[in-house]
Design a protein around this motif. Structure first.
Motif, PDB file in Angstrom:
ATOM      1  N   VAL A 171      24.591 -36.504 -86.299  1.00  0.00           N
ATOM      2  CA  VAL A 171      23.974 -35.748 -86.574  1.00  0.00           C
ATOM      3  C   VAL A 171      22.210 -36.435 -85.875  1.00  0.00           C
ATOM      4  CG1 VAL A 171      22.371 -34.690 -87.881  1.00  0.00           C
ATOM      5  CG2 VAL A 171      24.494 -34.770 -88.233  1.00  0.00           C
ATOM      6  N   TRP A 172      22.217 -37.235 -85.729  1.00  0.00           N
ATOM      7  CA  TRP A 172      21.287 -38.622 -85.477  1.00  0.00           C
ATOM      8  C   TRP A 172      21.230 -38.370 -83.873  1.00  0.00           C
ATOM      9  CZ3 TRP A 172      21.015 -42.849 -82.842  1.00  0.00           C
ATOM     10  CH2 TRP A 172      20.162 -43.428 -82.438  1.00  0.00           C
ATOM     11  N   PHE A 173      22.311 -38.746 -83.809  1.00  0.00           N
ATOM     12  CA  PHE A 173      22.120 -38.669 -82.381  1.00  0.00           C
ATOM     13  C   PHE A 173      22.440 -37.328 -81.252  1.00  0.00           C
ATOM     14  CE2 PHE A 173      25.673 -40.719 -78.843  1.00  0.00           C
ATOM     15  CZ  PHE A 173      24.729 -41.305 -78.877  1.00  0.00           C
ATOM     16  N   ALA A 174      22.415 -36.405 -82.056  1.00  0.00           N
ATOM     17  CA  ALA A 174      22.079 -35.066 -81.765  1.00  0.00           C
ATOM     18  C   ALA A 174      20.608 -34.959 -81.714  1.00  0.00           C
ATOM     19  CB  ALA A 174      22.880 -34.197 -81.900  1.00  0.00           C
ATOM     20  N   ALA A 175      19.830 -35.399 -82.356  1.00  0.00           N
ATOM     21  CA  ALA A 175      18.881 -34.861 -82.763  1.00  0.00           C
ATOM     22  C   ALA A 175      17.787 -35.068 -81.567  1.00  0.00           C
ATOM     23  CB  ALA A 175      18.166 -35.857 -84.207  1.00  0.00           C
ATOM     24  N   ASN A 176      16.815 -34.042 -81.368  1.00  0.00           N
ATOM     25  CA  ASN A 176      15.914 -33.858 -80.449  1.00  0.00           C
ATOM     26  C   ASN A 176      15.085 -35.290 -80.655  1.00  0.00           C
ATOM     27  OD1 ASN A 176      17.254 -32.207 -79.226  1.00  0.00           O
ATOM     28  ND2 ASN A 176      15.414 -30.921 -79.226  1.00  0.00           N
ATOM     29  N   ILE A 177      14.532 -35.959 -79.970  1.00  0.00           N
ATOM     30  CA  ILE A 177      13.014 -36.876 -80.071  1.00  0.00           C
ATOM     31  C   ILE A 177      11.944 -36.451 -80.002  1.00  0.00           C
ATOM     32  CG2 ILE A 177      14.579 -39.260 -80.562  1.00  0.00           C
ATOM     33  CD1 ILE A 177      14.085 -39.834 -77.538  1.00  0.00           C
ATOM     34  N   ASP A 178      12.053 -35.664 -78.499  1.00  0.00           N
ATOM     35  CA  ASP A 178      10.781 -34.741 -77.865  1.00  0.00           C
ATOM     36  C   ASP A 178      11.338 -33.795 -77.275  1.00  0.00           C
ATOM     37  OD1 ASP A 178      10.987 -35.748 -75.525  1.00  0.00           O
ATOM     38  OD2 ASP A 178       9.902 -37.313 -75.626  1.00  0.00           O
ATOM     39  N   GLU A 179      10.341 -32.656 -77.152  1.00  0.00           N
ATOM     40  CA  GLU A 179      11.303 -31.320 -76.473  1.00  0.00           C
ATOM     41  C   GLU A 179      12.228 -32.345 -74.929  1.00  0.00           C
ATOM     42  OE1 GLU A 179      11.625 -27.715 -76.186  1.00  0.00           O
ATOM     43  OE2 GLU A 179       9.605 -28.681 -77.170  1.00  0.00           O
ATOM     44  N   GLY A 180      12.921 -31.116 -75.158  1.00  0.00           N
ATOM     45  CA  GLY A 180      14.135 -31.642 -73.925  1.00  0.00           C
ATOM     46  C   GLY A 180      14.980 -32.455 -74.131  1.00  0.00           C
ATOM     47  N   MET A 181      14.823 -33.152 -74.991  1.00  0.00           N
ATOM     48  CA  MET A 181      15.470 -35.045 -74.787  1.00  0.00           C
ATOM     49  C   MET A 181      15.776 -35.583 -76.365  1.00  0.00           C
ATOM     50  SD  MET A 181      14.598 -38.968 -73.703  1.00  0.00           S
ATOM     51  CE  MET A 181      13.146 -39.509 -74.253  1.00  0.00           C
ATOM     52  N   ASN A 182      17.042 -36.277 -76.231  1.00  0.00           N
ATOM     53  CA  ASN A 182      17.702 -36.238 -77.253  1.00  0.00           C
ATOM     54  C   ASN A 182      18.443 -38.336 -77.361  1.00  0.00           C
ATOM     55  OD1 ASN A 182      20.555 -36.231 -76.380  1.00  0.00           O
ATOM     56  ND2 ASN A 182      21.129 -34.654 -77.271  1.00  0.00           N
ATOM     57  N   ASN A 183      18.220 -38.049 -78.628  1.00  0.00           N
ATOM     58  CA  ASN A 183      18.919 -39.965 -79.094  1.00  0.00           C
ATOM     59  C   ASN A 183      19.651 -39.984 -78.076  1.00  0.00           C
ATOM     60  OD1 ASN A 183      16.827 -41.187 -80.315  1.00  0.00           O
ATOM     61  ND2 ASN A 183      18.129 -39.435 -82.258  1.00  0.00           N
ATOM     62  N   HIS A 184      21.672 -38.803 -77.811  1.00  0.00           N
ATOM     63  CA  HIS A 184      22.403 -39.403 -77.002  1.00  0.00           C
ATOM     64  C   HIS A 184      21.616 -38.830 -76.065  1.00  0.00           C
ATOM     65  CE1 HIS A 184      26.387 -38.132 -77.010  1.00  0.00           C
ATOM     66  NE2 HIS A 184      25.918 -38.451 -75.671  1.00  0.00           N
ATOM     67  N   TRP A 185      21.198 -38.472 -74.769  1.00  0.00           N
ATOM     68  CA  TRP A 185      20.629 -38.544 -73.685  1.00  0.00           C
ATOM     69  C   TRP A 185      19.347 -39.660 -73.297  1.00  0.00           C
ATOM     70  CZ3 TRP A 185      16.326 -39.135 -70.368  1.00  0.00           C
ATOM     71  CH2 TRP A 185      16.484 -38.978 -69.231  1.00  0.00           C
ATOM     72  N   ALA A 186      19.052 -40.302 -74.690  1.00  0.00           N
ATOM     73  CA  ALA A 186      18.178 -41.523 -74.293  1.00  0.00           C
ATOM     74  C   ALA A 186      19.033 -42.258 -74.006  1.00  0.00           C
ATOM     75  CB  ALA A 186      17.308 -41.708 -75.607  1.00  0.00           C
ATOM     76  N   TRP A 187      19.991 -42.932 -74.638  1.00  0.00           N
ATOM     77  CA  TRP A 187      21.260 -43.890 -74.771  1.00  0.00           C
ATOM     78  C   TRP A 187      22.346 -44.039 -73.557  1.00  0.00           C
ATOM     79  CZ3 TRP A 187      19.806 -47.888 -76.434  1.00  0.00           C
ATOM     80  CH2 TRP A 187      19.542 -48.210 -77.540  1.00  0.00           C
ATOM     81  N   PHE A 188      22.290 -42.358 -72.960  1.00  0.00           N
ATOM     82  CA  PHE A 188      23.077 -42.167 -71.927  1.00  0.00           C
ATOM     83  C   PHE A 188      22.680 -43.059 -70.933  1.00  0.00           C
ATOM     84  CE2 PHE A 188      23.863 -39.385 -67.741  1.00  0.00           C
ATOM     85  CZ  PHE A 188      25.169 -39.294 -67.875  1.00  0.00           C
ATOM     86  N   HIS A 189      20.380 -42.462 -70.633  1.00  0.00           N
ATOM     87  CA  HIS A 189      19.824 -42.893 -69.527  1.00  0.00           C
ATOM     88  C   HIS A 189      19.957 -44.638 -69.324  1.00  0.00           C
ATOM     89  CE1 HIS A 189      16.720 -43.699 -66.896  1.00  0.00           C
ATOM     90  NE2 HIS A 189      16.216 -44.826 -68.066  1.00  0.00           N
ATOM     91  N   ILE A 190      20.856 -45.432 -70.824  1.00  0.00           N
ATOM     92  CA  ILE A 190      20.443 -46.704 -70.363  1.00  0.00           C
ATOM     93  C   ILE A 190      21.995 -47.701 -69.544  1.00  0.00           C
ATOM     94  CG2 ILE A 190      20.824 -48.849 -72.265  1.00  0.00           C
ATOM     95  CD1 ILE A 190      17.899 -47.872 -72.159  1.00  0.00           C
ATOM     96  N   LEU A 191      22.750 -45.843 -70.232  1.00  0.00           N
ATOM     97  CA  LEU A 191      24.028 -46.284 -69.677  1.00  0.00           C
ATOM     98  C   LEU A 191      23.870 -46.348 -68.268  1.00  0.00           C
ATOM     99  CD1 LEU A 191      27.140 -46.498 -70.693  1.00  0.00           C
ATOM    100  CD2 LEU A 191      27.841 -44.265 -70.317  1.00  0.00           C
ATOM    101  N   LYS A 192      23.743 -44.966 -68.358  1.00  0.00           N
ATOM    102  CA  LYS A 192      23.016 -45.124 -66.925  1.00  0.00           C
ATOM    103  C   LYS A 192      22.505 -46.136 -65.366  1.00  0.00           C
ATOM    104  CE  LYS A 192      20.221 -41.136 -66.131  1.00  0.00           C
ATOM    105  NZ  LYS A 192      20.208 -39.413 -65.603  1.00  0.00           N
ATOM    106  N   HIS A 193      21.218 -46.243 -66.583  1.00  0.00           N
ATOM    107  CA  HIS A 193      20.320 -47.304 -65.978  1.00  0.00           C
ATOM    108  C   HIS A 193      21.085 -49.107 -65.888  1.00  0.00           C
ATOM    109  CE1 HIS A 193      17.234 -50.611 -66.255  1.00  0.00           C
ATOM    110  NE2 HIS A 193      16.784 -49.690 -65.575  1.00  0.00           N
ATOM    111  N   THR A 194      21.948 -49.564 -66.731  1.00  0.00           N
ATOM    112  CA  THR A 194      22.403 -50.568 -66.298  1.00  0.00           C
ATOM    113  C   THR A 194      23.603 -50.411 -65.459  1.00  0.00           C
ATOM    114  OG1 THR A 194      22.384 -50.454 -68.798  1.00  0.00           O
ATOM    115  CG2 THR A 194      24.246 -51.942 -68.286  1.00  0.00           C
ATOM    116  N   ALA A 195      24.731 -49.372 -65.356  1.00  0.00           N
ATOM    117  CA  ALA A 195      25.421 -48.707 -64.084  1.00  0.00           C
ATOM    118  C   ALA A 195      24.791 -49.568 -62.852  1.00  0.00           C
ATOM    119  CB  ALA A 195      25.577 -47.769 -64.295  1.00  0.00           C
TER     120      ALA A 195
END
Length: 187
Positions: free
Chosen positions: A148-172
């Motif tokens: 539930v936290w993972f899917a929660a928005n941290i601001d308009e248009g971005m949720n925690n899941h997306w933020a960590w997906f960004h870390i994944l693609k950034h690392t790759a």
């Protein structure tokens, strides 16, 4: 022609063996909610691949710059750790970097000319240890969260899941940059 067929057959056999011997599944890590466990599995896989690829580098290789605009492998790993730290404190701790954290990680945040000059002279083990410390805090933070936290928005248009997906693609992305730098190391 026969040589080409033999080489293609050999490559197919090698590829098949590698598929059979590798973990070709994303399996949620134990101790985490299902979606977070999947993210942890992917993050850890990338970290393990990068670590295995660089852990034996010499000081010269860790600091190597193949041109005036390149980044060293040490600086790239510090940048990966800094970016993860930034997202970690924003999402898991719901704060911004302290002045000390900003001073320590900020130099690697943008991979600038300044970072190329200052992120030198430390062994690859130093950069990997910094990344390990950041990752351990990330993993502990994830254990205290659920999907539930993972899917929660941290601001308009971005949720925690997306933020960590960004870390994944950034690392790759930076894994590819590390491979490029390694391919340019003096022989």
């Amino acid at each position: 022609m026969r040589f080409l067929k033999r080489n293609i057959s050999f490559l197919i056999v090698c590829f098949s063996i590698s598929l059979l011997s590798a973990q070709n599944e994303i399996i949620p890590r134990e101790g985490y909610s299902p979606q977070i466990g999947i993210m942890v599995d992917m993050l850890e896989e990338l970290k393990d691949l990068i670590t295995a690829d660089v852990q034996g580098l010499s000081q010269e290789q860790t600091d190597f710059l193949f041109d005036d605009e390149a980044n060293s492998i040490g600086a790239i790993i510090m940048h990966i750790a800094a970016t993860e730290s930034y997202i970690q404190v924003e999402t898991l701790e719901e704060r911004v970097w302290t002045p000390d954290e900003a001073e320590f990680f900020g130099i690697a945040g943008g991979l600038s000319m300044e970072s190329r000059e200052k992120l030198r002279g430390k062994p690859i083990s130093y950069y990997l240890a910094v990344w390990n410390e950041v990752r351990n805090k990330t993993l502990e933070g994830f254990k205290a969260r659920d999907d539930v936290w993972f899917a929660a928005n941290i601001d308009e248009g971005m949720n925690n899941h997306w933020a960590w997906f960004h870390i994944l693609k950034h690392t790759a992305n930076h894994m590819g940059q590390i491979a490029l730098v390694k391919s340019r190391l003096p022989k």
